[in-house]
Design a protein around this motif. Structure first.
Motif, PDB file in Angstrom:
ATOM      1  N   PRO A 131     -33.973  18.178  -5.871  1.00  0.00           N
ATOM      2  CA  PRO A 131     -34.608  17.894  -4.576  1.00  0.00           C
ATOM      3  C   PRO A 131     -33.971  16.739  -3.826  1.00  0.00           C
ATOM      4  CG  PRO A 131     -36.274  18.332  -6.240  1.00  0.00           C
ATOM      5  CD  PRO A 131     -34.969  18.253  -6.967  1.00  0.00           C
ATOM      6  N   GLU A 132     -33.579  15.696  -4.549  1.00  0.00           N
ATOM      7  CA  GLU A 132     -32.978  14.547  -3.871  1.00  0.00           C
ATOM      8  C   GLU A 132     -31.608  14.895  -3.280  1.00  0.00           C
ATOM      9  OE1 GLU A 132     -32.254  13.974  -8.376  1.00  0.00           O
ATOM     10  OE2 GLU A 132     -33.827  14.724  -7.032  1.00  0.00           O
ATOM     11  N   ASP A 133     -30.859  15.796  -3.947  1.00  0.00           N
ATOM     12  CA  ASP A 133     -29.560  16.212  -3.411  1.00  0.00           C
ATOM     13  C   ASP A 133     -29.739  17.093  -2.183  1.00  0.00           C
ATOM     14  OD1 ASP A 133     -28.179  14.847  -5.364  1.00  0.00           O
ATOM     15  OD2 ASP A 133     -28.059  16.571  -6.709  1.00  0.00           O
ATOM     16  N   ILE A 134     -30.732  17.976  -2.219  1.00  0.00           N
ATOM     17  CA  ILE A 134     -31.013  18.819  -1.059  1.00  0.00           C
ATOM     18  C   ILE A 134     -31.395  17.959   0.137  1.00  0.00           C
ATOM     19  CG2 ILE A 134     -32.628  20.529  -0.134  1.00  0.00           C
ATOM     20  CD1 ILE A 134     -32.672  21.793  -2.939  1.00  0.00           C
ATOM     21  N   ALA A 135     -32.248  16.961  -0.082  1.00  0.00           N
ATOM     22  CA  ALA A 135     -32.664  16.070   1.005  1.00  0.00           C
ATOM     23  C   ALA A 135     -31.481  15.285   1.558  1.00  0.00           C
ATOM     24  CB  ALA A 135     -33.747  15.119   0.515  1.00  0.00           C
ATOM     25  N   ARG A 136     -30.595  14.831   0.662  1.00  0.00           N
ATOM     26  CA  ARG A 136     -29.427  14.055   1.101  1.00  0.00           C
ATOM     27  C   ARG A 136     -28.502  14.906   1.967  1.00  0.00           C
ATOM     28  NH1 ARG A 136     -24.523  14.192  -0.890  1.00  0.00           N
ATOM     29  NH2 ARG A 136     -25.233  15.274  -2.772  1.00  0.00           N
ATOM     30  N   VAL A 137     -28.239  16.135   1.536  1.00  0.00           N
ATOM     31  CA  VAL A 137     -27.350  17.015   2.299  1.00  0.00           C
ATOM     32  C   VAL A 137     -28.011  17.420   3.614  1.00  0.00           C
ATOM     33  CG1 VAL A 137     -26.175  19.250   2.306  1.00  0.00           C
ATOM     34  CG2 VAL A 137     -26.130  17.813   0.256  1.00  0.00           C
ATOM     35  N   ASP A 138     -29.322  17.665   3.605  1.00  0.00           N
ATOM     36  CA  ASP A 138     -30.027  18.015   4.830  1.00  0.00           C
ATOM     37  C   ASP A 138     -29.907  16.888   5.856  1.00  0.00           C
ATOM     38  OD1 ASP A 138     -31.951  20.013   6.096  1.00  0.00           O
ATOM     39  OD2 ASP A 138     -33.127  18.165   6.242  1.00  0.00           O
ATOM     40  N   ASP A 139     -30.098  15.644   5.414  1.00  0.00           N
ATOM     41  CA  ASP A 139     -29.962  14.501   6.313  1.00  0.00           C
ATOM     42  C   ASP A 139     -28.536  14.401   6.858  1.00  0.00           C
ATOM     43  OD1 ASP A 139     -32.603  13.813   5.962  1.00  0.00           O
ATOM     44  OD2 ASP A 139     -32.192  12.250   4.473  1.00  0.00           O
ATOM     45  N   ALA A 140     -27.560  14.632   5.979  1.00  0.00           N
ATOM     46  CA  ALA A 140     -26.159  14.532   6.388  1.00  0.00           C
ATOM     47  C   ALA A 140     -25.809  15.617   7.406  1.00  0.00           C
ATOM     48  CB  ALA A 140     -25.254  14.632   5.163  1.00  0.00           C
ATOM     49  N   LEU A 141     -26.349  16.817   7.232  1.00  0.00           N
ATOM     50  CA  LEU A 141     -26.103  17.891   8.191  1.00  0.00           C
ATOM     51  C   LEU A 141     -26.703  17.561   9.556  1.00  0.00           C
ATOM     52  CD1 LEU A 141     -26.731  21.018   5.936  1.00  0.00           C
ATOM     53  CD2 LEU A 141     -24.532  20.305   6.909  1.00  0.00           C
ATOM     54  N   ALA A 142     -27.856  16.902   9.556  1.00  0.00           N
ATOM     55  CA  ALA A 142     -28.470  16.495  10.826  1.00  0.00           C
ATOM     56  C   ALA A 142     -27.582  15.490  11.552  1.00  0.00           C
ATOM     57  CB  ALA A 142     -29.854  15.912  10.579  1.00  0.00           C
TER      58      ALA A 142
END
Length: 253
Positions: A219-230
């Motif tokens: 979950p923490e990796d998904i959140a990190r990548v989601d933020d980076a994509l934004a």
């Protein structure tokens, strides 16, 4: 005489659409040898897209190219040149991500490192040939790099706080501070083929929905990548809520 049109998609992980169509035709001929059988293998932008165009369009030409695969190893593949038309006098280039940067090209999932460089290299080869139109299939990707590998192969640069190029793949997304797009190659008429309408970010976005398919499970990796994509969307800029921008790990954007 019976006329039979056979138009399957691929059997993912088993046989391609063209192979499935041929097998079904063989079976039909066993019971009705005189049937007029027409093969029209289908694809949804993922694996088999280039092959489906090759089957459907007379005089289409396979154009061999060597690209960096999703894990960086060389991949011998092809893009397809469709004949010239009035509205595409230089011909149309068909390139799919599956055969250049696709998940089927990996021996094992590479959630942090896989990228779309090969897809961009094949697009560049089509542009070098002088095509007037591009048709890009973006299904079956191996990465969640937001299309940065593709854009880098086409002249963009993604830099960190020290002005150095970031690492390939999802691993480098969080380090992007600057997107230099001045040298990005211009493109002709572009059509993108995707079978999903997901946005780039959020609970239906590239990282949350498709990241786990590519090995991005924590979950923490998904959140990190989601933020980076934004943040990447703001730099390019693109609308991260636009339907389809979440396809192919964000390459749709």
């Amino acid at each position: 005489m019976t006329r039979v049109v056979i138009a399957p998609d691929s059997f993912k992980g088993t046989i391609t659409a063209a192979e499935a169509a041929a097998a079904l035709a063989d079976g039909w001929r066993e019971v009705e040898p005189a049937a007029d059988i027409v093969l029209r293998p289908m694809a949804d932008g993922g694996e088999g897209t280039v092959a489906a165009f090759a089957t459907a369009v007379p005089d289409a030409q396979w154009m061999p190219v060597t690209v960096d695969g999703p894990a960086g190893a060389p991949v011998e593949t092809s893009w397809l040149l469709l004949p010239s038309t009035t509205d595409a006098p230089g011909g149309t280039g068909v390139v799919d991500i599956a055969s250049t940067s696709g998940i089927e090209l990996l021996d094992g999932l590479r959630p942090g490192d896989a990228d779309t460089t090969g897809f961009g290299q094949a697009i560049a080869a089509a542009l070098d040939h002088g095509v007037s139109r591009l048709i890009l299939g973006i299904g079956s990707s191996a990465s969640t790099d937001g299309g940065t590998g593709m854009l880098t192969a086409l002249g963009a640069r993604f830099l960190d706080a020290d002005g150095e190029p970031v690492a390939r793949g999802a691993r480098g997304l969080a380090d992007i501070v600057t997107a230099e797009l001045g040298a990005l190659r211009g493109a002709p008429d572009v059509r993108v083929l995707t079978d999903v309408t997901n946005p780039l970010v959020g609970p239906r976005g590239a990282a949350a929905v498709f990241g786990p398919q590519k090995g991005l499970t924590a979950p923490e990796d998904i959140a990190r990548v989601d933020d980076a994509l934004a943040r990447l969307a703001a730099l390019l800029p693109v609308d991260p809520e636009l339907p389809g921008t979440g396809a192919a790990g964000g390459t749709g954007a």
